[in-house]
Design a protein around this motif. Structure first.
Motif, mmCIF file in Angstrom:
data_model
loop_
_atom_site.group_PDB
_atom_site.id
_atom_site.type_symbol
_atom_site.label_atom_id
_atom_site.label_comp_id
_atom_site.label_asym_id
_atom_site.label_seq_id
_atom_site.Cartn_x
_atom_site.Cartn_y
_atom_site.Cartn_z
ATOM 1 N N LEU A 233 0.822 -1.198 0.000
ATOM 2 C CA LEU A 233 0.000 0.000 0.000
ATOM 3 C C LEU A 233 0.861 1.256 0.000
ATOM 4 O O LEU A 233 0.535 2.255 -0.642
ATOM 5 N N GLU A 234 1.984 1.203 0.720
ATOM 6 C CA GLU A 234 2.882 2.347 0.729
ATOM 7 C C GLU A 234 3.591 2.506 -0.611
ATOM 8 O O GLU A 234 3.773 3.627 -1.098
ATOM 9 N N GLU A 235 3.984 1.392 -1.215
ATOM 10 C CA GLU A 235 4.718 1.458 -2.475
ATOM 11 C C GLU A 235 3.800 1.801 -3.650
ATOM 12 O O GLU A 235 4.097 2.688 -4.446
ATOM 13 N N ASP A 236 2.682 1.077 -3.776
ATOM 14 C CA ASP A 236 1.788 1.296 -4.907
ATOM 15 C C ASP A 236 1.060 2.625 -4.819
ATOM 16 O O ASP A 236 0.610 3.155 -5.841
ATOM 17 N N GLY A 237 0.912 3.151 -3.607
ATOM 18 C CA GLY A 237 0.176 4.398 -3.458
ATOM 19 C C GLY A 237 0.839 5.568 -4.155
ATOM 20 O O GLY A 237 0.174 6.571 -4.457
ATOM 21 N N HIS A 238 2.134 5.488 -4.433
ATOM 22 C CA HIS A 238 2.867 6.583 -5.060
ATOM 23 C C HIS A 238 3.299 6.254 -6.490
ATOM 24 O O HIS A 238 4.004 7.036 -7.118
ATOM 25 N N ARG A 239 2.875 5.105 -7.004
ATOM 26 C CA ARG A 239 3.226 4.733 -8.377
ATOM 27 C C ARG A 239 2.188 5.272 -9.350
ATOM 28 O O ARG A 239 0.989 5.143 -9.136
ATOM 29 N N THR A 240 2.654 5.881 -10.410
ATOM 30 C CA THR A 240 1.760 6.389 -11.432
ATOM 31 C C THR A 240 1.496 5.311 -12.482
ATOM 32 O O THR A 240 2.079 4.222 -12.439
ATOM 33 N N TRP A 241 0.627 5.652 -13.453
ATOM 34 C CA TRP A 241 0.335 4.701 -14.520
ATOM 35 C C TRP A 241 1.594 4.383 -15.331
ATOM 36 O O TRP A 241 1.810 3.244 -15.731
ATOM 37 N N ALA A 242 2.441 5.384 -15.527
ATOM 38 C CA ALA A 242 3.665 5.164 -16.300
ATOM 39 C C ALA A 242 4.667 4.293 -15.553
ATOM 40 O O ALA A 242 5.537 3.671 -16.175
ATOM 41 N N ASP A 243 4.576 4.232 -14.222
ATOM 42 C CA ASP A 243 5.506 3.419 -13.439
ATOM 43 C C ASP A 243 5.173 1.937 -13.491
ATOM 44 O O ASP A 243 6.011 1.098 -13.121
ATOM 45 N N LEU A 244 3.975 1.585 -13.928
ATOM 46 C CA LEU A 244 3.565 0.188 -13.989
ATOM 47 C C LEU A 244 4.175 -0.494 -15.210
ATOM 48 O O LEU A 244 4.389 0.135 -16.251
ATOM 49 N N THR A 245 4.432 -1.770 -15.055
ATOM 50 C CA THR A 245 4.906 -2.541 -16.200
ATOM 51 C C THR A 245 3.741 -2.829 -17.146
ATOM 52 O O THR A 245 2.575 -2.593 -16.812
ATOM 53 N N VAL A 246 4.057 -3.338 -18.317
ATOM 54 C CA VAL A 246 3.010 -3.635 -19.293
ATOM 55 C C VAL A 246 2.053 -4.690 -18.749
ATOM 56 O O VAL A 246 0.828 -4.596 -18.912
ATOM 57 N N VAL A 247 2.612 -5.690 -18.075
ATOM 58 C CA VAL A 247 1.764 -6.742 -17.499
ATOM 59 C C VAL A 247 0.866 -6.167 -16.409
ATOM 60 O O VAL A 247 -0.316 -6.502 -16.323
ATOM 61 N N GLU A 248 1.426 -5.292 -15.569
ATOM 62 C CA GLU A 248 0.625 -4.681 -14.508
ATOM 63 C C GLU A 248 -0.464 -3.791 -15.078
ATOM 64 O O GLU A 248 -1.586 -3.759 -14.561
#
Length: 323
Positions: A233-248
């Motif tokens: 929750l702490e890590e994903d809460g600050h990830r943007t759409w561009a930070d996600l991998t293609v699979v994610e």
């Protein structure tokens, strides 16, 4: 330490007000203020002890300053209001005796636990500084088996709490996924009201995301509860759409949905994040994630997390199969 410092300050104040300045009213007011502050600190710092025990111990600590106050207030004085050189009071020796009893009570509260850690766990500050986790219980050690002394009511409450936590986790994930998609939309395509609404939804979501993460940390050491990993929750809460991998991105909630409606010179259009382009026609067979839907997801997150924090399941979070 602060509690004993307040006790010392009380004696110092009694000396200043009753011996040097001869102000009984000020002495009483400051004594009450310091002792009430000491009682408040006890409530904040002591855990695992009944309130009446905390009040009782603090009343024992209040007794010596009160005895000194009474002794100085009733002592013989000269015509100028100064204390007589040789003042004999029968109550002051009792103050020393009661002070020793109070210190014995403090030692009882501060005694270490009986396990290998040997920590004074009645102090919340000790548990907060327990960097090695000796003061917490790892539920995986018991393989999710409830403690033998746990009653049926406790097991039922833990099951309800676990259900509410799972619902809150689902709502947090859904709201976060929707926020990511809308925040990936170029700001130039959003109107000023839409940008303000999006910022407000992010602020509201962050409040409840952090509250839920804090609850996860606190519930880590509870017996009979499933261990919640708050790191995601702490890590994903600050990830943007561009930070996600293609699979994610492909497995993300609301993947493939359009954002809108947006305004393009007075015409309602939609934005396709995967294609990074505007869609003018052919949206009837596509799912659309509107800004209103995002607001509803954030609102459901608020209700679900509030239900977990308040330990009541009466809030309607709208968590159903139709969501």
């Amino acid at each position: 330490g602060i509690n004993q410092l307040l006790q010392t300050m009380t004696y110092y104040v009694l000396g200043c007000t009753l011996i040097e300045n001869m102000s009984l009213t000020t002495a009483i007011a400051l004594t009450v203020a310091y002792q009430v502050a000491a009682l408040a600190l006890w409530y904040l710092d002591i855990a695992g002890v009944r309130r009446r025990v905390i009040v009782g111990i603090q009343l024992v600590g209040v007794a010596p300053p009160l005895m000194v106050l009474v002794a100085l207030a009733r002592a013989d004085r000269t015509e100028r209001g100064l204390l007589e050189p040789n003042v004999n009071t029968w109550i002051t020796p009792g103050a020393f005796f009661v002070e020793v009893i109070w210190y014995e009570a403090l030692l009882w509260v501060a005694r270490p636990s009986d396990d290998e850690a040997a920590l004074p766990r009645r102090f919340r500050s000790v548990l907060f500084l327990d960097v090695f986790g000796d003061g917490s219980y790892d539920p995986t050690d018991a393989e999710q088996v409830l403690p033998p002394k746990q009653s049926a009511n406790q097991a039922s409450r833990h099951a309800q709490e676990q259900t509410r936590a799972a619902a809150a986790e689902r709502h947090v994930e859904a709201a976060l996924a929707a926020l990511r998609r809308w925040e990936a939309c170029p700001a130039s395509m959003l109107s000023q009201p839409q940008q303000r609404a999006l910022r407000k939804y992010r602020q509201d979501f962050e409040i409840w995301r952090k509250s839920f993460a804090g609850w996860m940390v606190q519930s880590k050491g509870k017996r009979g509860l499933h261990h919640h990993d708050h790191l995601w929750l702490e890590e994903d809460g600050h990830r943007t759409w561009a930070d996600l991998t293609v699979v994610e991105q492909e497995n993300e909630a609301f993947a493939g949905t359009l954002l809108g409606p947006l305004d393009d010179s007075g015409r309602a259009v939609f934005y396709d994040i995967e294609a990074s382009q505007l869609v003018y026609d052919g949206v009837a067979d596509r799912e659309v994630l509107t800004l209103r839907m995002l607001g509803e997801l954030v609102r459901k997150t608020e209700l679900a997390v509030h239900a977990v924090l308040s330990k009541t399941g009466g809030q309607d979070t709208g968590d159903s199969d139709s969501d």
